[in-house]
Write an enzyme that holds these catalytic residues in place. Structure first.
Site, mmCIF file in Angstrom:
data_model
loop_
_atom_site.group_PDB
_atom_site.id
_atom_site.type_symbol
_atom_site.label_atom_id
_atom_site.label_comp_id
_atom_site.label_asym_id
_atom_site.label_seq_id
_atom_site.Cartn_x
_atom_site.Cartn_y
_atom_site.Cartn_z
ATOM 1 C CG ASP A 38 34.115 34.711 47.050
ATOM 2 O OD1 ASP A 38 33.702 34.013 45.951
ATOM 3 O OD2 ASP A 38 33.953 35.885 46.985
ATOM 4 C CG ASP A 73 42.582 41.167 46.911
ATOM 5 O OD1 ASP A 73 42.392 40.439 45.751
ATOM 6 O OD2 ASP A 73 42.873 42.187 46.804
ATOM 7 C CE1 TYR A 164 35.968 39.339 32.942
ATOM 8 C CE2 TYR A 164 35.165 39.058 30.444
ATOM 9 C CZ TYR A 164 35.361 38.428 31.815
ATOM 10 O OH TYR A 164 34.651 37.362 32.049
ATOM 11 C CE LYS A 168 37.920 36.217 32.693
ATOM 12 N NZ LYS A 168 38.358 35.441 33.830
ATOM 13 C CB THR A 198 26.840 34.141 37.431
ATOM 14 O OG1 THR A 198 27.477 34.807 36.430
ATOM 15 C CG2 THR A 198 27.419 32.432 37.202
#
Ligand SMILES: NC(=O)c1ccc[n+]([C@@H]2O[C@H](COP(=O)([O-])OP(=O)(O)OC[C@H]3O[C@@H](n4cnc5c(N)ncnc54)[C@H](O)[C@@H]3O)[C@@H](O)[C@H]2O)c1
Length: 303
Positions: A38, A73, A164, A168, A198
């Site tokens: 992470d 990263d 995004y 995806k 989340t």
């Protein structure tokens, strides 16, 4: 602790928070040794810190599991390689990678900056490639392994997240390409489109009717990483998990075809296409129109 993943080595990206964290914890609880990656960034991708990955490793150790942190990263080739190298150097092999890391930069297409596009596509799509690239080389040698990408229902399109949605959609094509290219080496590749509570889903402007917890998603990922899924030869699939629901997405395929006699001309197509080939209406567009209509009715006085 269960033993669904006994003896396996699994690397999870974005494993410090949300769904990735639940996946890493569940893998460890099922007997896997885990690489916890992470970058420890904000939802927009800024202010990196290694504490987020380290905290998840501590949590796994406290529960009796074994894990190592990598705070790189994923959008860099070096980061993807380090995650895979760490698995091999520390634990001797790599049985599965789960690419969960992601960020959001929401903006209407006509206002979106190059940076907003590049960062989101780099984190999601390139960030899946960098890990798949390094992992697939190891798995090809091992003649076994499982690659898991994270997509979203938004791959169908999105009003204010073209970056995004594009990333995806790309991840699904990357997963299907990996499933095809690595089939003969005993490596499977699948995609998960989750809906879970989340910090990221808290950002979604409309109410989600079907939603669950990160732990629901983790259970599906553990299954997909396990021998039980490999025995079923599950590869090239996209699954949604949203609370109690699991769904499989259709493979893209031609819906309807027509053939010309002689060469096509725009005129011939104009006469032929609407009635014969037609369109496949977008479900999300219908939903958007229904929402706009409901809002208009609601706003109209005395309606
Ligand atoms: N939560 C949902 O309902 C939902 C819906 C659809 C898709 N998804 C997808 O599931 C995945 C997980 O989402 P979440 O809701 O748990 O998000 P989250 O924001 O809770 O967690 C994402 C994690 O990724 C990490 N990360 C971001 N950029 C990184 C990078 N460059 N390298 C390494 N790590 C990085 C962050 O630090 C964070 O800990 C994402 O790919 C997201 O797009 C989530």
């Amino acid at each position: 602790m269960g033993n669904f993943l006994d003896g396996k080595v699994i690397a999870v990206t974005g494993a410090g928070r949300g769904i990735g964290r639940a996946v890493a914890l569940a893998c460890a609880a099922e007997g896997a040794k885990v690489v916890v990656n992470d970058y420890g960034v904000s939802i927009e991708g800024g202010e990196p810190t290694s504490q987020i990955a380290e905290a998840a490793v501590e949590e796994i150790a406290a529960a009796g599991g074994e894990a190592v942190a990598v705070a790189d990263d994923v959008s860099t080739m070096a980061g993807g390689r380090r995650i895979v190298d760490t698995a091999v150097e520390r634990f001797g092999r790599l049985d599965g990678v789960v690419c969960v890391a992601g960020i959001l930069r929401e903006r209407m297409l006509f206002n979106m900056s190059e940076e907003e596009w590049d960062l989101v596509v780099a984190t999601h799509l390139k960030g899946t490639f960098t890990v798949f690239r390094a992992a697939s080389a190891v798995m090809r040698r091992q003649r076994s392994g499982t690659l898991i990408g994270f997509t979203s229902g938004n791959h169908q399109g999105s009003v204010a997240q073209a970056n995004y949605a594009s990333a995806k959609g790309g991840i699904i094509s990357l997963v299907r390409s990996a499933a095809l290219g690595l089939h003969k080496y005993g490596v499977t590749a699948n995609c998960v489109a989750p809906v879970a509570r989340t910090r990221m889903s808290a950002n979604v402007p409309m109410e989600l009717k079907e939603i669950g917890e990160p732990e629901d998603v983790a259970a599906l990922v553990v299954y997909l990483l396990s021998e039980r899924a490999r025995e079923e030869k599950i590869t090239g699939q996209v699954y949604t998990i949203a609370g109690p629901k699991i769904a499989v997405w259709a493979q893209p395929r031609e819906l309807r075809a027509g053939y010309a006699e002689g060469a096509w001309t725009p005129e011939k197509i104009a006469d032929f296409l609407p009635g014969t080939v037609g369109t496949d209406p977008m479900p999300l567009l219908a939903q958007l129109e229904a929402m706009a209509q409901a809002a208009a009715t609601h706003q109209r006085p005395n309606a």
